[in-house]
Enzyme design. Structure first.
Site, mmCIF file in Angstrom:
data_model
loop_
_atom_site.group_PDB
_atom_site.id
_atom_site.type_symbol
_atom_site.label_atom_id
_atom_site.label_comp_id
_atom_site.label_asym_id
_atom_site.label_seq_id
_atom_site.Cartn_x
_atom_site.Cartn_y
_atom_site.Cartn_z
ATOM 1 N N HIS A 1 0.833 -1.210 0.000
ATOM 2 C CA HIS A 1 0.000 0.000 0.000
ATOM 3 C C HIS A 1 0.870 1.263 0.000
ATOM 4 O O HIS A 1 0.626 2.193 -0.773
ATOM 5 C CB HIS A 1 -0.936 -0.017 1.196
ATOM 6 C CG HIS A 1 -1.535 1.310 1.509
ATOM 7 N ND1 HIS A 1 -2.334 2.002 0.614
ATOM 8 C CD2 HIS A 1 -1.438 2.093 2.609
ATOM 9 C CE1 HIS A 1 -2.698 3.154 1.164
ATOM 10 N NE2 HIS A 1 -2.166 3.234 2.368
ATOM 11 N N LYS A 2 1.905 1.285 0.827
ATOM 12 C CA LYS A 2 2.791 2.453 0.883
ATOM 13 C C LYS A 2 3.503 2.664 -0.452
ATOM 14 O O LYS A 2 3.643 3.792 -0.928
ATOM 15 C CB LYS A 2 3.820 2.289 2.006
ATOM 16 C CG LYS A 2 3.217 2.429 3.385
ATOM 17 C CD LYS A 2 4.238 2.158 4.468
ATOM 18 C CE LYS A 2 3.571 2.085 5.815
ATOM 19 N NZ LYS A 2 4.451 1.582 6.862
#
Length: 183
Positions: A29-30
Protein backbone atom coordinates in the site's frame (compact mmCIF):
# COMPACT_ATOMS: atom_id res chain seq x y z
CA UNK A 1 -3.11 -5.91 -16.96
CA UNK A 2 -1.18 -8.69 -18.63
CA UNK A 3 1.51 -9.62 -16.10
CA UNK A 4 1.78 -10.57 -12.43
CA UNK A 5 4.12 -11.30 -9.53
CA UNK A 6 3.37 -13.88 -6.84
CA UNK A 7 4.57 -13.19 -3.32
CA UNK A 8 4.53 -16.35 -1.22
CA UNK A 9 4.55 -15.68 2.50
CA UNK A 10 7.05 -17.79 4.46
CA UNK A 11 6.02 -17.64 8.13
CA UNK A 12 8.26 -18.77 10.96
CA UNK A 13 8.11 -19.05 14.74
CA UNK A 14 8.45 -15.27 15.14
CA UNK A 15 5.97 -14.21 12.47
CA UNK A 16 2.64 -15.96 11.83
CA UNK A 17 1.23 -16.14 8.31
CA UNK A 18 -1.61 -13.64 8.83
CA UNK A 19 0.64 -11.12 10.62
CA UNK A 20 3.20 -11.37 7.84
CA UNK A 21 0.54 -11.00 5.12
CA UNK A 22 -0.74 -7.85 6.88
CA UNK A 23 2.79 -6.39 6.98
CA UNK A 24 3.52 -7.21 3.32
CA UNK A 25 0.19 -5.75 2.24
CA UNK A 26 0.86 -2.57 4.26
CA UNK A 27 4.23 -2.19 2.54
CA UNK A 28 2.58 -2.68 -0.86
CA UNK A 29 0.00 0.00 0.00
CA UNK A 30 2.79 2.45 0.88
CA UNK A 31 4.61 1.67 -2.37
CA UNK A 32 1.45 2.10 -4.47
CA UNK A 33 0.75 5.40 -2.67
CA UNK A 34 4.23 6.76 -3.27
CA UNK A 35 4.08 5.71 -6.95
CA UNK A 36 0.54 7.18 -7.21
CA UNK A 37 -0.34 3.93 -8.99
CA UNK A 38 -3.96 3.31 -10.01
CA UNK A 39 -3.16 0.55 -12.48
CA UNK A 40 -1.87 -2.18 -10.17
CA UNK A 41 -4.34 -4.62 -8.62
CA UNK A 42 -4.03 -7.44 -6.10
CA UNK A 43 -5.55 -10.86 -5.64
CA UNK A 44 -5.32 -13.70 -3.18
CA UNK A 45 -5.22 -16.88 -5.31
CA UNK A 46 -5.21 -19.26 -2.31
CA UNK A 47 -8.37 -17.67 -0.87
CA UNK A 48 -10.89 -20.15 0.55
CA UNK A 49 -12.06 -19.02 4.00
CA UNK A 50 -8.77 -17.27 4.81
CA UNK A 51 -6.82 -15.12 2.36
CA UNK A 52 -4.02 -17.69 2.11
CA UNK A 53 -0.27 -17.39 1.88
CA UNK A 54 0.06 -15.86 -1.61
CA UNK A 55 -0.42 -12.22 -2.56
CA UNK A 56 -0.59 -11.78 -6.33
CA UNK A 57 0.18 -8.34 -7.76
CA UNK A 58 -1.22 -7.63 -11.26
CA UNK A 59 -0.27 -4.96 -13.77
CA UNK A 60 1.65 -4.30 -16.95
CA UNK A 61 5.23 -5.50 -17.17
CA UNK A 62 6.45 -1.88 -17.09
CA UNK A 63 4.43 -0.96 -13.97
CA UNK A 64 5.44 -4.12 -12.12
CA UNK A 65 9.10 -3.47 -12.98
CA UNK A 66 8.71 0.08 -11.68
CA UNK A 67 7.23 -1.29 -8.44
CA UNK A 68 10.01 -3.86 -8.04
CA UNK A 69 12.67 -1.18 -8.63
CA UNK A 70 11.51 0.58 -5.45
CA UNK A 71 12.49 -2.48 -3.36
CA UNK A 72 9.25 -1.90 -1.47
CA UNK A 73 9.44 -5.05 0.67
CA UNK A 74 12.53 -3.84 2.52
CA UNK A 75 13.40 -6.14 5.44
CA UNK A 76 10.38 -8.36 4.82
CA UNK A 77 12.00 -9.79 1.68
CA UNK A 78 13.52 -12.55 3.82
CA UNK A 79 10.02 -13.70 4.80
CA UNK A 80 8.80 -13.85 1.20
CA UNK A 81 9.44 -15.78 -1.97
CA UNK A 82 8.92 -13.61 -5.05
CA UNK A 83 8.43 -14.93 -8.54
CA UNK A 84 9.81 -13.03 -11.49
CA UNK A 85 7.31 -10.99 -13.49
CA UNK A 86 5.22 -13.47 -15.51
CA UNK A 87 2.60 -13.24 -18.23
CA UNK A 88 -1.01 -13.95 -17.32
CA UNK A 89 -1.93 -17.40 -18.71
CA UNK A 90 -4.64 -17.69 -21.35
CA UNK A 91 -8.19 -18.78 -20.56
CA UNK A 92 -8.44 -17.17 -17.11
CA UNK A 93 -11.57 -15.80 -15.50
CA UNK A 94 -11.84 -12.33 -13.96
CA UNK A 95 -13.31 -10.89 -10.80
CA UNK A 96 -13.33 -7.78 -8.70
CA UNK A 97 -11.82 -7.62 -5.23
CA UNK A 98 -12.94 -4.61 -3.26
CA UNK A 99 -13.39 -3.24 0.21
CA UNK A 100 -16.62 -3.65 2.13
CA UNK A 101 -17.40 -1.57 5.20
CA UNK A 102 -19.86 -2.09 8.00
CA UNK A 103 -22.37 0.74 8.14
CA UNK A 104 -22.69 0.49 11.92
CA UNK A 105 -19.37 1.10 13.69
CA UNK A 106 -18.01 2.33 17.01
CA UNK A 107 -16.66 5.44 15.29
CA UNK A 108 -20.08 6.27 13.86
CA UNK A 109 -21.67 5.71 17.27
CA UNK A 110 -19.14 8.12 18.88
CA UNK A 111 -20.01 10.78 16.29
CA UNK A 112 -23.72 10.33 16.95
CA UNK A 113 -23.17 10.63 20.72
CA UNK A 114 -20.94 13.72 20.33
CA UNK A 115 -23.57 15.42 18.19
CA UNK A 116 -26.28 14.51 20.68
CA UNK A 117 -28.42 12.88 18.01
CA UNK A 118 -28.82 9.58 19.87
CA UNK A 119 -30.38 8.92 23.28
CA UNK A 120 -28.95 6.55 25.91
CA UNK A 121 -31.67 4.01 25.08
CA UNK A 122 -30.87 4.26 21.36
CA UNK A 123 -27.17 3.67 22.14
CA UNK A 124 -28.02 0.23 23.56
CA UNK A 125 -30.15 -0.58 20.50
CA UNK A 126 -27.42 0.62 18.14
CA UNK A 127 -24.79 -1.56 19.87
CA UNK A 128 -27.06 -4.61 19.74
CA UNK A 129 -27.66 -4.12 16.01
CA UNK A 130 -23.97 -3.44 15.41
CA UNK A 131 -22.89 -6.76 16.93
CA UNK A 132 -25.62 -8.69 15.10
CA UNK A 133 -24.56 -7.23 11.75
CA UNK A 134 -20.82 -7.88 11.99
CA UNK A 135 -18.90 -8.71 8.85
CA UNK A 136 -17.59 -12.22 8.40
CA UNK A 137 -15.64 -11.45 5.24
CA UNK A 138 -11.89 -12.08 5.06
CA UNK A 139 -9.85 -9.08 6.15
CA UNK A 140 -6.41 -7.60 6.52
CA UNK A 141 -5.48 -5.84 9.74
CA UNK A 142 -3.56 -2.69 8.90
CA UNK A 143 -1.91 -0.01 10.98
CA UNK A 144 -2.52 3.63 10.13
CA UNK A 145 0.66 5.49 9.24
CA UNK A 146 -0.79 8.79 10.51
CA UNK A 147 -2.04 7.78 13.96
CA UNK A 148 -0.84 4.20 14.55
CA UNK A 149 -4.37 2.86 15.08
CA UNK A 150 -5.14 -0.60 13.77
CA UNK A 151 -8.11 -1.10 11.50
CA UNK A 152 -9.50 -3.96 9.49
CA UNK A 153 -9.96 -3.77 5.74
CA UNK A 154 -12.67 -6.28 4.91
CA UNK A 155 -12.66 -7.67 1.39
CA UNK A 156 -15.44 -8.84 -0.88
CA UNK A 157 -14.73 -11.07 -3.87
CA UNK A 158 -16.97 -10.42 -6.87
CA UNK A 159 -18.45 -13.15 -9.06
CA UNK A 160 -16.18 -14.70 -11.66
CA UNK A 161 -16.70 -13.57 -15.23
CA UNK A 162 -15.18 -14.38 -18.62
CA UNK A 163 -14.69 -10.70 -19.54
CA UNK A 164 -12.17 -8.27 -18.11
CA UNK A 165 -13.27 -4.80 -17.04
CA UNK A 166 -10.65 -2.07 -17.07
CA UNK A 167 -10.47 0.96 -14.84
CA UNK A 168 -8.63 2.32 -11.84
CA UNK A 169 -7.54 0.65 -8.61
CA UNK A 170 -7.08 2.40 -5.28
CA UNK A 171 -3.72 2.54 -3.51
CA UNK A 172 -4.60 -0.78 -1.86
CA UNK A 173 -4.85 -2.49 -5.27
CA UNK A 174 -8.63 -2.87 -4.92
CA UNK A 175 -11.54 -1.81 -7.12
CA UNK A 176 -15.32 -2.18 -7.13
CA UNK A 177 -15.42 -2.08 -10.95
CA UNK A 178 -12.02 -3.10 -12.38
CA UNK A 179 -11.34 -6.82 -12.56
CA UNK A 180 -8.17 -8.78 -11.99
CA UNK A 181 -7.33 -12.09 -13.67
CA UNK A 182 -8.33 -15.00 -11.41
CA UNK A 183 -6.34 -18.20 -11.77
Amino acid sequence: MDHYIDIKIKPDAEMRENVLLNKVYSKLHKALSSLKSTDIGVSFPKYKVLLGDVLRVHGTEIKLSELQDTEWLGGLVGYCELTPIKEIPEGVTYRTISRIQANMTEAKLRRLVNRGTISPEEIKQYKAKMFNRGLDNPYLELESVSNGHKHRRYLVFGDKTAEATTGKFDFFGLSKTSTIPWF
